[in-house]
Motif scaffolding. Structure first.
Motif, PDB file in Angstrom:
ATOM      1  N   ALA A 108       0.844  -1.195   0.000  1.00 40.28           N
ATOM      2  CA  ALA A 108       0.000   0.000   0.000  1.00 40.28           C
ATOM      3  C   ALA A 108       0.878   1.243   0.000  1.00 40.28           C
ATOM      4  CB  ALA A 108      -0.893  -0.010   1.234  1.00 40.28           C
ATOM      5  N   THR A 148      -2.774   9.252   2.410  1.00 42.88           N
ATOM      6  CA  THR A 148      -4.137   8.823   2.757  1.00 42.88           C
ATOM      7  C   THR A 148      -5.099   9.991   2.543  1.00 42.88           C
ATOM      8  OG1 THR A 148      -4.014   9.626   5.038  1.00 42.88           O
ATOM      9  CG2 THR A 148      -3.215   7.374   4.634  1.00 42.88           C
ATOM     10  N   LEU A 199     -12.718   2.179  -4.707  1.00 40.20           N
ATOM     11  CA  LEU A 199     -13.342   2.572  -3.451  1.00 40.20           C
ATOM     12  C   LEU A 199     -14.578   3.434  -3.673  1.00 40.20           C
ATOM     13  CD1 LEU A 199     -13.434   2.727  -0.423  1.00 40.20           C
ATOM     14  CD2 LEU A 199     -11.558   4.364  -0.459  1.00 40.20           C
ATOM     15  N   ALA A 206      -6.480   7.237  -2.812  1.00 37.15           N
ATOM     16  CA  ALA A 206      -7.288   6.133  -2.283  1.00 37.15           C
ATOM     17  C   ALA A 206      -8.263   5.587  -3.317  1.00 37.15           C
ATOM     18  CB  ALA A 206      -8.028   6.587  -1.030  1.00 37.15           C
ATOM     19  N   LEU A 211      -8.897   0.198  -1.579  1.00 35.75           N
ATOM     20  CA  LEU A 211      -8.944   0.066  -0.119  1.00 35.75           C
ATOM     21  C   LEU A 211      -8.878  -1.407   0.261  1.00 35.75           C
ATOM     22  CD1 LEU A 211      -9.658   1.148   2.828  1.00 35.75           C
ATOM     23  CD2 LEU A 211     -12.019   0.535   2.261  1.00 35.75           C
ATOM     24  N   SER A 243      -9.358  -3.259   3.916  1.00 42.42           N
ATOM     25  CA  SER A 243      -9.743  -2.905   5.282  1.00 42.42           C
ATOM     26  C   SER A 243      -9.911  -4.165   6.112  1.00 42.42           C
ATOM     27  CB  SER A 243     -11.069  -2.126   5.225  1.00 42.42           C
ATOM     28  OG  SER A 243     -11.725  -2.167   6.478  1.00 42.42           O
ATOM     29  N   PHE A 269      -7.013   0.528   7.645  1.00 43.66           N
ATOM     30  CA  PHE A 269      -7.234   0.751   6.210  1.00 43.66           C
ATOM     31  C   PHE A 269      -5.883   0.848   5.502  1.00 43.66           C
ATOM     32  CE2 PHE A 269     -11.145   3.541   7.416  1.00 43.66           C
ATOM     33  CZ  PHE A 269     -11.958   2.424   7.517  1.00 43.66           C
ATOM     34  N   PHE A 312      -4.405   1.905   1.752  1.00 41.40           N
ATOM     35  CA  PHE A 312      -4.854   2.605   0.533  1.00 41.40           C
ATOM     36  C   PHE A 312      -3.847   2.457  -0.601  1.00 41.40           C
ATOM     37  CE2 PHE A 312      -6.712   5.167   4.030  1.00 41.40           C
ATOM     38  CZ  PHE A 312      -8.057   5.059   3.692  1.00 41.40           C
ATOM     39  N   ARG A 313      -4.377   2.453  -1.810  1.00 41.48           N
ATOM     40  CA  ARG A 313      -3.537   2.537  -3.018  1.00 41.48           C
ATOM     41  C   ARG A 313      -4.103   3.614  -3.949  1.00 41.48           C
ATOM     42  NH1 ARG A 313      -2.877  -3.825  -4.772  1.00 41.48           N
ATOM     43  NH2 ARG A 313      -1.250  -4.329  -3.255  1.00 41.48           N
ATOM     44  N   SER A 371      -7.509   1.124  -8.637  1.00 37.92           N
ATOM     45  CA  SER A 371      -6.123   0.851  -8.241  1.00 37.92           C
ATOM     46  C   SER A 371      -5.692  -0.498  -8.805  1.00 37.92           C
ATOM     47  CB  SER A 371      -6.017   0.810  -6.722  1.00 37.92           C
ATOM     48  OG  SER A 371      -6.553  -0.399  -6.224  1.00 37.92           O
TER      49      SER A 371
END
Ligand code: BLA
Length: 514
Positions: A350, A375, A403, A417, A420, A422, A434, A436-437, A480
């Motif tokens: 991430a 983020t 997301l 983001a 995601l 999670s 979380f 994120f990418r 992503s």
């Protein structure tokens, strides 16, 4: 929004490329009945080589084309590779395969010079192929193979083109003649090699487009009485390819194209894709040598990848162990998490992490959530947590490469983001980790416009290859790189470990405050 109105990528997937009914003019095709030997279909260019027009050849025995001894050899060896024969008084290489209940004979005239050069090239194949078994590391393996194929066929540019999970592709190795532009590292949309082409390339590993300007030669008769369709040319070496693809190659300034499938466990892993600035023939013998090399490469790659998977697995286990021991140190969990942020991101690949650890830790105001890397904002992360907490069945792992579909308020934040992953720490409370990418288009070098396409001309509704790029960009905008099952597993292992650590911290905190 800017894609041309007439662009329909479904059109690409629907073109029946095995039923176009034409071959390239550098050889002659004759299809005959396997038992009666009666010639049923002949390519329109037969006369210069075979001395008779298609209409005269049809109905005769195939022995009018190949004498019985040659025919026997061709039938016996066709599975092994091309056979040198005399046809129409000329040296040819012959290939034979079955299609639509017929035997399809393809003859490619060989000049004396070609035959001699082939002999030299083929004795070199051993020197090219056998070292592949010794090379370690996927990238040097790919490089060796690209160099080997270029030595065999003398094209300007030989690439190893690797498919990703969504079938877009990336140039992962390359061997270039002096002064040729590099495409190394560039990504291309999946629609550049549409689904039926990929299916065909799984079954038939070789194709040569010897001259992108050459007009295809039709068949006599153009359709088979049995099927009402053109002869199925899936297995034919001379098959003339889609006009759309020819236009793509012309747009790229390519004169000849040759590609060899790379299959791993029976699936299409990639292609060796080769370009030459001018038309160029590759003899059947050399094409076959390239196929051998590609098969060897694919086997070796399989072994490398299994090794790399094992290494990655071990790496994640080490990361997890370091993280967990790192988090146990010191009194402040947020401080410990911050100190280990890089590990935490590496764990799942991430670029940003948010941790919502909950009230029991008595964190200072503003310490929640803990944000590491790139983020969304605090407020955005809290809103996302409330959204996920409300979702039915969201007590477990959630992952998405898009997301915005899960949580529309983040539609504008694909820069940090788009994806995601999670995990939930407490089924009763909104406590999460979380990962994120960002959207994929930001992380890779897209071959946006290496070769500016012709745009559709007014009043001309045919599809132009490069227009696909824009359409495709629209399609993947906001997505992503997908999370792999290894990423998800790593996240869940971390979840398990963190729950333990959080509990311990909470217990220690309550002891201190007592
Ligand atoms: C086929 N497209 C191909 C092939 C390649 C590519 C390698 C195999 C045929 C060959 O060897 O030339 C794509 N070539 C590339 C890419 C690079 C390269 C990505 O060198 C990067 C460096 N193509 C389009 C669009 C359509 C399309 C929009 O871009 C559809 C409308 C079609 N491509 C298309 C078709 C084929 C093809 C139909 C099959 C050709 C055939 O085998 O008949």
């Amino acid at each position: 929004p800017h894609s041309p109105p007439d662009l329909d990528l479904g059109q690409c997937d629907r073109e029946p490329i095995h039923l176009l009914g034409g071959i390239q003019p550098h050889g002659v095709l004759v299809a005959f009945h396997p038992e009666t030997l009666r010639i049923e279909v002949v390519s329109g260019n037969a006369e210069p080589l075979l001395g008779q027009p298609p209409s005269a050849l049809r109905g005769q025995s195939i022995t009018a084309v190949l004498d019985e001894a040659a025919l026997r050899r061709v039938r016996a060896q066709s599975l092994i590779g091309p056979v040198a024969v005399q046809a129409g008084g000329r040296a040819c290489s012959a290939l034979l395969h079955a299609s639509d209940g017929l035997q399809v004979l393809e003859l490619e005239p060989l000049t004396e010079a070609m035959a001699q050069a082939d002999e030299a090239a083929l004795s070199a194949i051993h020197a090219l192929v056998s070292p592949l078994g010794q090379v370690r590391g996927a990238s040097s393996l790919l490089q060796r193979a690209a160099d080997g194929v270029r030595a065999l066929i003398g094209f300007d540019r030989v690439m190893v083109y690797r498919f990703h999970a969504d079938w877009h592709g990336e140039v992962v190795a390359e061997s270039l003649a002096e002064g040729v532009e590099s495409f190394m590292g560039l990504h291309y949309p999946a629609s550049d090699i549409p689904v039926q082409a990929r299916a065909l390339y799984r079954r038939n590993p070789l194709r040569l487009i010897a001259d992108v300007q050459a007009r295809p030669v039709g068949m006599v008769p153009p359709t088979l009485p049995g099927t009402g369709q053109p002869l199925d040319l899936s297995g034919a070496a001379l098959r003339s390819v889609s006009e759309i693809h020819l236009e793509y190659l012309r747009n790229m300034g390519v004169g000849a194209s040759f590609s060899v499938s790379l299959l791993k466990d029976g699936e299409l892993w990639g292609l060796m894709a080769c370009h030459h600035h001018a038309p160029r023939l590759v003899s059947a013998a050399r094409r076959q040598a390239c196929e051998v090399l590609a098969r060897m490469l694919a086997l070796q790659l399989g072994a490398e990848e299994r090794g790399a998977d094992a290494t990655a697995h071990a790496r994640r286990a080490t990361l997890l162990a370091r993280l967990v021991s790192g988090l146990g140190e010191g009194t402040s969990l947020p401080a410990a998490l911050k100190a280990n942020g890089a590990l935490l991101m590496e764990l799942t690949g991430a670029t940003g992490v948010a941790l919502l650890l909950g009230e029991s830790l008595e964190l200072e105001q503003g310490e929640q959530p803990v944000l590491l890397g790139r983020t969304p904002s605090r407020e955005e992360v809290l809103a996302l947590a409330s959204r996920l907490a409300e979702m039915p069945g969201a007590s477990t792992t959630v992952h998405t490469e898009r997301l915005e579909t899960l949580h529309p308020p983040l539609a504008g934040r694909a820069d940090v983001a788009a994806g995601l992953l999670s995990v939930r720490l407490d089924p009763q409370a909104p406590r999460f980790v979380f990962w994120f990418r960002p959207e994929v288009a930001r992380t890779v070098a897209w071959a946006g416009n290496p070769n500016k396409p012709a745009r559709p001309e007014p009043g001309h509704t045919r599809l132009h290859p490069r227009a696909s790029f824009e359409a495709w960009r629209e399609e993947v905008r906001g997505a992503s790189v997908p999370w792999s099952s290894a990423d998800v597993e790593a996240a869940e292992s971390f979840q398990g470990a963190l729950v333990g650590v959080v509990l311990r911290h909470a217990v220690e905190l309550s002891r201190v405050s007592r």
